[in-house]
Write a protein that holds these residues in place. Sequence first.
Motif, PDB file in Angstrom:
ATOM      1  N   GLU A 130       0.830  -1.206   0.000  1.00 19.77           N
ATOM      2  CA  GLU A 130       0.000   0.000   0.000  1.00 19.77           C
ATOM      3  C   GLU A 130       0.862   1.251   0.000  1.00 19.77           C
ATOM      4  OE1 GLU A 130      -2.844  -0.123   3.188  1.00 19.77           O
ATOM      5  OE2 GLU A 130      -3.828  -1.911   2.371  1.00 19.77           O
ATOM      6  N   PHE A 131       0.462   2.215  -0.833  1.00 15.44           N
ATOM      7  CA  PHE A 131       1.132   3.509  -0.893  1.00 15.44           C
ATOM      8  C   PHE A 131       0.068   4.587  -0.802  1.00 15.44           C
ATOM      9  CE2 PHE A 131       2.728   7.284  -2.990  1.00 15.44           C
ATOM     10  CZ  PHE A 131       3.997   7.414  -2.426  1.00 15.44           C
ATOM     11  N   THR A 132       0.189   5.460   0.197  1.00 18.26           N
ATOM     12  CA  THR A 132      -0.786   6.541   0.403  1.00 18.26           C
ATOM     13  C   THR A 132      -0.292   7.825  -0.252  1.00 18.26           C
ATOM     14  OG1 THR A 132      -1.527   5.542   2.461  1.00 18.26           O
ATOM     15  CG2 THR A 132      -2.072   7.860   2.125  1.00 18.26           C
ATOM     16  N   LEU A 133      -1.166   8.444  -1.035  1.00 20.72           N
ATOM     17  CA  LEU A 133      -0.864   9.722  -1.685  1.00 20.72           C
ATOM     18  C   LEU A 133      -0.958  10.804  -0.611  1.00 20.72           C
ATOM     19  CD1 LEU A 133      -3.055   9.181  -4.873  1.00 20.72           C
ATOM     20  CD2 LEU A 133      -0.613   8.736  -4.612  1.00 20.72           C
ATOM     21  N   SER A 134       0.173  11.210  -0.082  1.00 24.15           N
ATOM     22  CA  SER A 134       0.177  12.026   1.132  1.00 24.15           C
ATOM     23  C   SER A 134       0.300  13.528   0.908  1.00 24.15           C
ATOM     24  CB  SER A 134       1.307  11.572   2.059  1.00 24.15           C
ATOM     25  OG  SER A 134       2.551  11.727   1.414  1.00 24.15           O
ATOM     26  N   GLN A 135       0.591  13.957  -0.302  1.00 21.05           N
ATOM     27  CA  GLN A 135       0.775  15.389  -0.537  1.00 21.05           C
ATOM     28  C   GLN A 135      -0.212  15.898  -1.579  1.00 21.05           C
ATOM     29  OE1 GLN A 135       4.816  16.472  -1.372  1.00 21.05           O
ATOM     30  NE2 GLN A 135       5.625  14.992   0.073  1.00 21.05           N
ATOM     31  N   THR A 136      -0.814  17.055  -1.299  1.00 19.49           N
ATOM     32  CA  THR A 136      -1.762  17.666  -2.221  1.00 19.49           C
ATOM     33  C   THR A 136      -1.032  18.279  -3.411  1.00 19.49           C
ATOM     34  OG1 THR A 136      -3.206  18.167  -0.366  1.00 19.49           O
ATOM     35  CG2 THR A 136      -3.648  19.343  -2.406  1.00 19.49           C
ATOM     36  N   TRP A 137      -1.616  18.130  -4.583  1.00 15.42           N
ATOM     37  CA  TRP A 137      -1.113  18.672  -5.849  1.00 15.42           C
ATOM     38  C   TRP A 137       0.248  18.098  -6.228  1.00 15.42           C
ATOM     39  CZ3 TRP A 137      -4.732  20.400  -8.657  1.00 15.42           C
ATOM     40  CH2 TRP A 137      -5.778  21.142  -8.114  1.00 15.42           C
ATOM     41  N   LYS A 138       0.557  16.910  -5.784  1.00 12.70           N
ATOM     42  CA  LYS A 138       1.837  16.287  -6.126  1.00 12.70           C
ATOM     43  C   LYS A 138       1.632  15.324  -7.291  1.00 12.70           C
ATOM     44  CE  LYS A 138       5.556  13.433  -4.310  1.00 12.70           C
ATOM     45  NZ  LYS A 138       6.707  14.074  -4.822  1.00 12.70           N
ATOM     46  N   PHE A 139       2.556  15.358  -8.223  1.00 10.07           N
ATOM     47  CA  PHE A 139       2.596  14.373  -9.296  1.00 10.07           C
ATOM     48  C   PHE A 139       3.388  13.169  -8.793  1.00 10.07           C
ATOM     49  CE2 PHE A 139       1.602  18.108 -11.693  1.00 10.07           C
ATOM     50  CZ  PHE A 139       0.852  17.648 -12.764  1.00 10.07           C
ATOM     51  N   TYR A 140       2.794  11.992  -8.916  1.00 13.65           N
ATOM     52  CA  TYR A 140       3.469  10.748  -8.559  1.00 13.65           C
ATOM     53  C   TYR A 140       3.665   9.951  -9.845  1.00 13.65           C
ATOM     54  CZ  TYR A 140       2.255  11.582  -3.644  1.00 13.65           C
ATOM     55  OH  TYR A 140       2.127  12.106  -2.383  1.00 13.65           O
TER      56      TYR A 140
END
Length: 172
Positions: A130-140
């Motif tokens: 599992e990987f949580t998208l932790s930052q707003t407006w970040k490109f992963y």
Amino acid sequence: MALKFGGAMVLVVIASVMMGASMAYPGWNNNGYAWPPKQADGPTEVPPKKVVVGGSENWHFGFDYGAWAHKSGPFYVNDTLVFKFDPPSDTNTHPHSVYVFPSFWSYMRCDLKRATMLANVSDGAGDGFEFTLSQTWKFYFFACGESGGFHCSTGKMRFSVVSLPRPWKWHG
């Protein structure tokens, strides 16, 4: 005098349109979208979701994850991506991993020297990694790093997402 009359006429037209809209769509202003909100109303953050990367296809060679991400989005901050893949075994001689790239250009070149491994070949077994998208407006930028980048460059095992601000819902 004519200017005041024109301004009043505009107000009458706007009021008529608003009244017509409320009669054409009964309840248009109280289905969770009232403005300004009533005192009893309060915002509720839409809860985060867990998304299995690739859906029922999981994480494997040859599946178009770019198209999957496009269809499965949007993704919001605190959403969790679940990478599921089989660990190495006698029957699985082409294992997978998960890398995140620091930039669009390293992602496009599948430049693993600049990437960070998030999950090794064993981490996707069972319930997955599992990987949580932790930052707003970040490109992963994600990809498989196995076979020297071949899975990334040729096997379509890469995709990108942007973590948007989490939406809110008004309740009355």
